[in-house]
Design an enzyme around this catalytic site. Sequence first.
Site, PDB file in Angstrom:
ATOM      1  N   HIS A 159     -62.335 -32.378 -23.493  1.00  0.00           N
ATOM      2  CA  HIS A 159     -62.887 -32.516 -24.891  1.00  0.00           C
ATOM      3  C   HIS A 159     -62.529 -31.127 -25.711  1.00  0.00           C
ATOM      4  O   HIS A 159     -62.514 -30.176 -25.279  1.00  0.00           O
ATOM      5  CB  HIS A 159     -64.390 -32.879 -24.935  1.00  0.00           C
ATOM      6  N   ASP A 162     -64.336 -30.178 -28.559  1.00  0.00           N
ATOM      7  CA  ASP A 162     -65.206 -29.419 -29.379  1.00  0.00           C
ATOM      8  C   ASP A 162     -65.909 -28.328 -28.462  1.00  0.00           C
ATOM      9  O   ASP A 162     -65.826 -28.381 -27.078  1.00  0.00           O
ATOM     10  CB  ASP A 162     -66.302 -30.408 -30.057  1.00  0.00           C
ATOM     11  N   ASP A 203     -66.148 -24.102 -21.872  1.00  0.00           N
ATOM     12  CA  ASP A 203     -66.324 -25.439 -21.974  1.00  0.00           C
ATOM     13  C   ASP A 203     -66.007 -26.110 -23.137  1.00  0.00           C
ATOM     14  O   ASP A 203     -66.607 -25.869 -24.070  1.00  0.00           O
ATOM     15  CB  ASP A 203     -67.754 -25.462 -21.469  1.00  0.00           C
ATOM     16  N   GLU A 242     -67.663 -34.257 -28.044  1.00  0.00           N
ATOM     17  CA  GLU A 242     -68.259 -34.719 -26.656  1.00  0.00           C
ATOM     18  C   GLU A 242     -69.604 -33.981 -26.653  1.00  0.00           C
ATOM     19  O   GLU A 242     -70.690 -34.843 -26.079  1.00  0.00           O
ATOM     20  CB  GLU A 242     -67.553 -34.015 -25.704  1.00  0.00           C
ATOM     21  N   GLU A 243     -69.915 -32.998 -27.118  1.00  0.00           N
ATOM     22  CA  GLU A 243     -71.065 -32.045 -27.106  1.00  0.00           C
ATOM     23  C   GLU A 243     -72.152 -32.535 -27.604  1.00  0.00           C
ATOM     24  O   GLU A 243     -73.298 -32.450 -27.479  1.00  0.00           O
ATOM     25  CB  GLU A 243     -70.867 -30.544 -27.301  1.00  0.00           C
ATOM     26  N   ASP A 302     -63.466 -31.170 -16.855  1.00  0.00           N
ATOM     27  CA  ASP A 302     -64.763 -30.597 -17.330  1.00  0.00           C
ATOM     28  C   ASP A 302     -65.794 -30.247 -16.351  1.00  0.00           C
ATOM     29  O   ASP A 302     -66.807 -30.178 -16.463  1.00  0.00           O
ATOM     30  CB  ASP A 302     -65.278 -31.439 -18.297  1.00  0.00           C
ATOM     31  N   HIS A 342     -73.113 -23.419 -22.758  1.00  0.00           N
ATOM     32  CA  HIS A 342     -73.988 -23.819 -24.073  1.00  0.00           C
ATOM     33  C   HIS A 342     -74.891 -22.699 -24.387  1.00  0.00           C
ATOM     34  O   HIS A 342     -75.990 -22.966 -24.787  1.00  0.00           O
ATOM     35  CB  HIS A 342     -75.036 -25.040 -23.301  1.00  0.00           C
TER      36      HIS A 342
END
Length: 486
Positions: free
Chosen positions: A77, A79, A116, A146-147, A170, A458
């Site tokens: 992904h 983003d 990530d 995705e996030e 991922d 994150h």
Amino acid sequence: MSSDIRDLEPRAVWGFFHDLTRIPRPSRHEEAIQEFMVSFGERLGLETVKDAAGNVIIRKPATQGMEDRKGIVLQAHLDMVPQANRGKEHDFTKDPITPVIDGEWVRADGTTLGSDNGIGVAAAMAVLASTDVPHGMVEGLFTATEETGMDGAEGLEPGILQGDIMLNLDSEDEGEVYVGCAGGLDGNFSFPLETESTPVGHTGFTLSVTGLTGGHSGVEIHLERGNANRVLFRFLARQGAELGVRIASVDAGGLRNAIPREAFATITLPAERAGQLAAAVATFQEAVKAELRSVDPDLRIQAESCDTPATVFTEDLQGRLVRAVNGAPNGIIRWSTEVPNLVETSTNLASVKSDADRIAIQCLLRSSVDSAKDALALALGSVFQLAGAEVEFSGAYPGWKPNMDSEILKVMQDTYQAMHGKVPETMAIHAGLECGLIGAIYPNLDMASLGPTIRGPHSPDERVEIRTVGLFYDWLLEILRNAPRK
């Protein structure tokens, strides 16, 4: 050692990752990175498509002698999660990420790094750009948003992919193969804002909870780190009530898939009790630090004087809000009874925020068992309904059921053993990978997930282990060389 990540090995992967750090790409601000990927594919002379959901698909034919191999989709992904340390000035919609080589790791300067899933994107780009890697037909599937909801995967159209196998890039532990993941559901709860004039004789303070580690609410939920929102509202429920605290506003937590690191509230209390507030905060901080000392040693709880706000929440609203937040389930709900050391069901009390009209609370529910996820939603909804909140659940995405007879899994196990003398661990993950959604659209895809070692995703502590990027990429190339025949 050079301080430039472009000098790291494998240079192709790190070079493309450096390119990605130059392009702001927080979720829902992905136009620039999507156009960059389209230009990348077109410059290589490869078939390149951007679909209506914002996904970019780049298709590369098989190299000579590999035409009889099954096509492989390399999926990652585009983003990233935008998180910065307090006091770090960074506009994720405009400013590039600054990567820093820190010993055996690469991290960012006070922000999330975007490894990530930028390392996965860069690895797929390196394969697509290569001239010396044997492979069957390869498709790069670079998904959008995705996030914050897996919008790209959900919007992927049937028939656009031609591959038979999908490798999701991922995962976050080198040497492990993931063959299953949890499904998810967003819980959104809101109270209409009800205010009244601040009581006469009250003075204002900013109450803050900072210094927590936070992290990924899926892959790190089992570490039992503190949740800043729960800490803040625990104080408000007990010590705050004893001091006559009134809440004027709250800005607690952040993204739904990040364990909250910081929480803030503007409060008032009778001026004659202001001297007691510092003592109550210090005593409470000591108690919570003792509880969390092994996972969150840097916890800080502070009360600092501020201008006295003109209005506060009504006593009725404040009471219902505080009780609901404290009563809501949070963290691990149940461990799997079938897969050792796997969290089956969890929830993350991600944010509590007030504005001019309402107070909004957001949670992310995860489970590898759909019925358990539904039961958790019932429990959370019941708590907030009893408190008089509006309740909405949205953004549901399915889990990914393991297939232990997978053909690509066997290839991955055999190649890793030949390279390292041991079989990689095969497991499921509590995070939500896009495999579940994509598998629902393409039920015949044979899927597995791999990646390098990433820690602190994150959060501004996000970092990727340099050595494992090479191990991950070498393994990926070996998998491509040994792809199953049609």
